[in-house]
Design an enzyme around this catalytic site. Sequence first.
Site, PDB file in Angstrom:
ATOM      1  N   ARG A  80       0.878  -1.158  -0.180  1.00 28.71           N
ATOM      2  CA  ARG A  80       0.116  -0.137   0.125  1.00 28.71           C
ATOM      3  C   ARG A  80       0.870   1.408  -0.016  1.00 28.71           C
ATOM      4  NH1 ARG A  80      -2.350   0.647   6.049  1.00 28.71           N
ATOM      5  NH2 ARG A  80      -1.069  -1.037   6.861  1.00 28.71           N
ATOM      6  N   SER A  90      -5.251   4.154   5.902  1.00 34.55           N
ATOM      7  CA  SER A  90      -4.840   2.780   5.610  1.00 34.55           C
ATOM      8  C   SER A  90      -4.650   2.687   4.033  1.00 34.55           C
ATOM      9  CB  SER A  90      -6.129   1.823   6.321  1.00 34.55           C
ATOM     10  OG  SER A  90      -7.221   2.447   5.851  1.00 34.55           O
ATOM     11  N   GLU A 107     -19.150   4.159  -1.243  1.00 28.22           N
ATOM     12  CA  GLU A 107     -18.201   3.443  -2.161  1.00 28.22           C
ATOM     13  C   GLU A 107     -18.909   3.489  -3.794  1.00 28.22           C
ATOM     14  OE1 GLU A 107     -18.904   1.989   0.553  1.00 28.22           O
ATOM     15  OE2 GLU A 107     -17.101   2.127   1.570  1.00 28.22           O
ATOM     16  N   PHE A 164     -14.728  -3.970  -0.657  1.00 30.92           N
ATOM     17  CA  PHE A 164     -15.663  -2.922  -0.956  1.00 30.92           C
ATOM     18  C   PHE A 164     -15.752  -2.537  -2.550  1.00 30.92           C
ATOM     19  CE2 PHE A 164     -14.542  -1.583   3.712  1.00 30.92           C
ATOM     20  CZ  PHE A 164     -15.372  -2.818   4.011  1.00 30.92           C
ATOM     21  N   HIS A 188      -6.022  -3.920   1.078  1.00 32.20           N
ATOM     22  CA  HIS A 188      -6.193  -5.000   1.860  1.00 32.20           C
ATOM     23  C   HIS A 188      -6.857  -6.244   1.338  1.00 32.20           C
ATOM     24  CE1 HIS A 188      -5.577  -1.747   4.857  1.00 32.20           C
ATOM     25  NE2 HIS A 188      -6.401  -2.216   5.972  1.00 32.20           N
ATOM     26  N   ASP A 200      -8.575  -8.230  11.016  1.00 30.23           N
ATOM     27  CA  ASP A 200      -9.927  -7.840  10.654  1.00 30.23           C
ATOM     28  C   ASP A 200     -11.046  -8.880  10.324  1.00 30.23           C
ATOM     29  OD1 ASP A 200      -9.496  -5.317  11.307  1.00 30.23           O
ATOM     30  OD2 ASP A 200      -9.249  -4.589   9.180  1.00 30.23           O
ATOM     31  N   ARG A 214      -2.114  -5.121   2.857  1.00 33.82           N
ATOM     32  CA  ARG A 214      -2.030  -4.176   4.170  1.00 33.82           C
ATOM     33  C   ARG A 214      -0.600  -4.391   4.937  1.00 33.82           C
ATOM     34  NH1 ARG A 214      -2.846  -4.862   9.795  1.00 33.82           N
ATOM     35  NH2 ARG A 214      -4.139  -3.056  10.707  1.00 33.82           N
TER      36      ARG A 214
END
Lengths: 333, 301
Positions: free
Chosen positions: A27, A54, A75, A100, A126, A134, A184
């Site tokens: 990322r 993030s 989104e 998402f 992610h 998560d 991530r």
Amino acid sequence: MSQPTPVMPAPEAPVKSLAKPEMKRTREGFGHGLLELGEKRPNVFVLVGDLSGSTNVSFFAEKFPDRFLQIGIAEQNMMCVAAGLAALGKIPYLATYGAFASCRSADQMRVTVAYTDLPVKIGGAHGGISVGPDGATHQAMEEIAIVRSIPNMKLIVPCDYWETKKATIAMADDPHPNYIRFGREPVPVVTDANTPFTLGKANVLREGKDIALIACGVMVYEALVAADALAERGIQARVVNMHTLKPIDVDAIERAARECGAIVTAEEHQVNGGLGGAVAEVVVRTHPVPMELVAVHDRFGRSGKQEELMAAFGIKSPDVIAAAERALRRKKG
Amino acid sequence: MPRLQLSLDELRERALFVRRDIITLLARSQSGHSGGPLSSTDFGTALFFHEMDVNPERLDDPGRDLWHFSIGHVTPVIYSLMAERGYFPLVDLLGFRQFKGHLQGHPSKHDTPGIEVSAGSLGQGLSVCCGMAYGSRFDRSTRRVYCVMGDGEQQEGQIWEASMFAAHYKLDNLCAVIDYNRKQIDGDVQDVLGIAPLADKWRAFGWHVVEVDGHDIPGVLAAFDEARATKGKPTVILAHTVMGKGISFMEDDYKWHGVPPSVEQAEKALAELGTSLASWTRRLETHTARAVTPSANGGAS
């Protein structure tokens, strides 16, 4: 790919140490790529759905606040606002979690972005089970299946920091919609600043003629580790970094099938519709050979540490080695 | 390219032509939506022939206003307005929904010149227009962006995401029009899933709201003027309309949402509009609407 891939005289990436690799977040590669684009291209915009930190688009936001657009937790709206900007000739990059980007706004990606063929650049953060604690909702493992089924879309799953940065920058030159999947947690660095990156052209990271390990994302490192272990047993495995899932490098796959006679694919993704399926689609119509697929086998993820999850879901280097052994048995049989 | 600003008489005649086009092309295709196109005809005509600055001769004119129908299924009225405004020859309307034509069932940028962004899945268009409005303001362009939505479409959650966005960023170059015909494919909007009080909802979301009879062209023009004069917030025009407007047996009946008239029904409808299928088909086949000016109406009746 219409142009044949030249035979690699030597592996393209100097992998320094597989045992103790440098660890870096992909990322960050996305964030740094955007920063470079911000300098070079005044028409690059960045949109984010309340995840600036993030997804690391905060780097861009600090430097280019006038071209940074906070969308909030919306989104579907983000995908279409990006389309509206692209229709004006801007190059909008949007960032949210891959779970998402690929699912929540799939219809918007399909109808407004891809059907219109607008150069919207979708950053799915992610990706994969390596997201860790998560849990299942945030571990995107269906993106390859979803995105590559949509016409006009291109899909990149880079293997490390450098490749993510290069891919992020390269996407700006493509006048079509693109999706880039990154992760991530820090992952091993297996390429460097000078490793070539061409959208749609796979990189051979290690030569070999006994079997081909075709991988994407973090699984490229696992394939390299597996290839080392196989070499100790006298098995020379070719490692192909299939960073672009669509358009997939047909020539590199066909050559792997013809020259190695067996293929293992490795991905941090559901087995249904992922890299394995994409490679198999090429193999069956060019040069059928035994194939084994290392992937998540039709299960949702769960909370845990990156390493323990990858082991539990069967996508570590020992799983690649075991798959190679199966494929080799079938090749000989 | 200036705004066309046709006179009221010319606008009413143009709206009549558009209704004739809609019935004729649907009679030919035997597929498509009747009700919504007819309820959108009058404010649509005001938009295309008075309000907007568009340039069908140069589709990428940087000064052009941008328009987008979020309700992609009303292609009969979209394509008629485009053809009558000179985007493509009128005869093309007869290829609506045909494999060989360029007029898809829902608007497609890569098939039809002048469509800015493809549409068809409801709820997405306002977001697209938000991006266009934001980008236009960034470019310091004076262009305006127009978005046509449906009332049933207000049930889509994304509409309200976009609504918040436009108000948050104070997009006063954005004007939305809702075709408030109170019908959707399964029945009355209030029976299917109530959206009232719609004006209060939009006001609460930070928009300037204008309510108008969507068939009263002077009223619609005044609403557009009010939107233009409104600064610091986007404007939504609630255009109160009648589904199937202009055809006695279609008016206010939800069953006409998604079906075309049969040839016999089309003849009856066209008789109500003062023409016949044969003569209006001939008009589409033989006339061109290119270079529309206030003095050239290009049509037989």
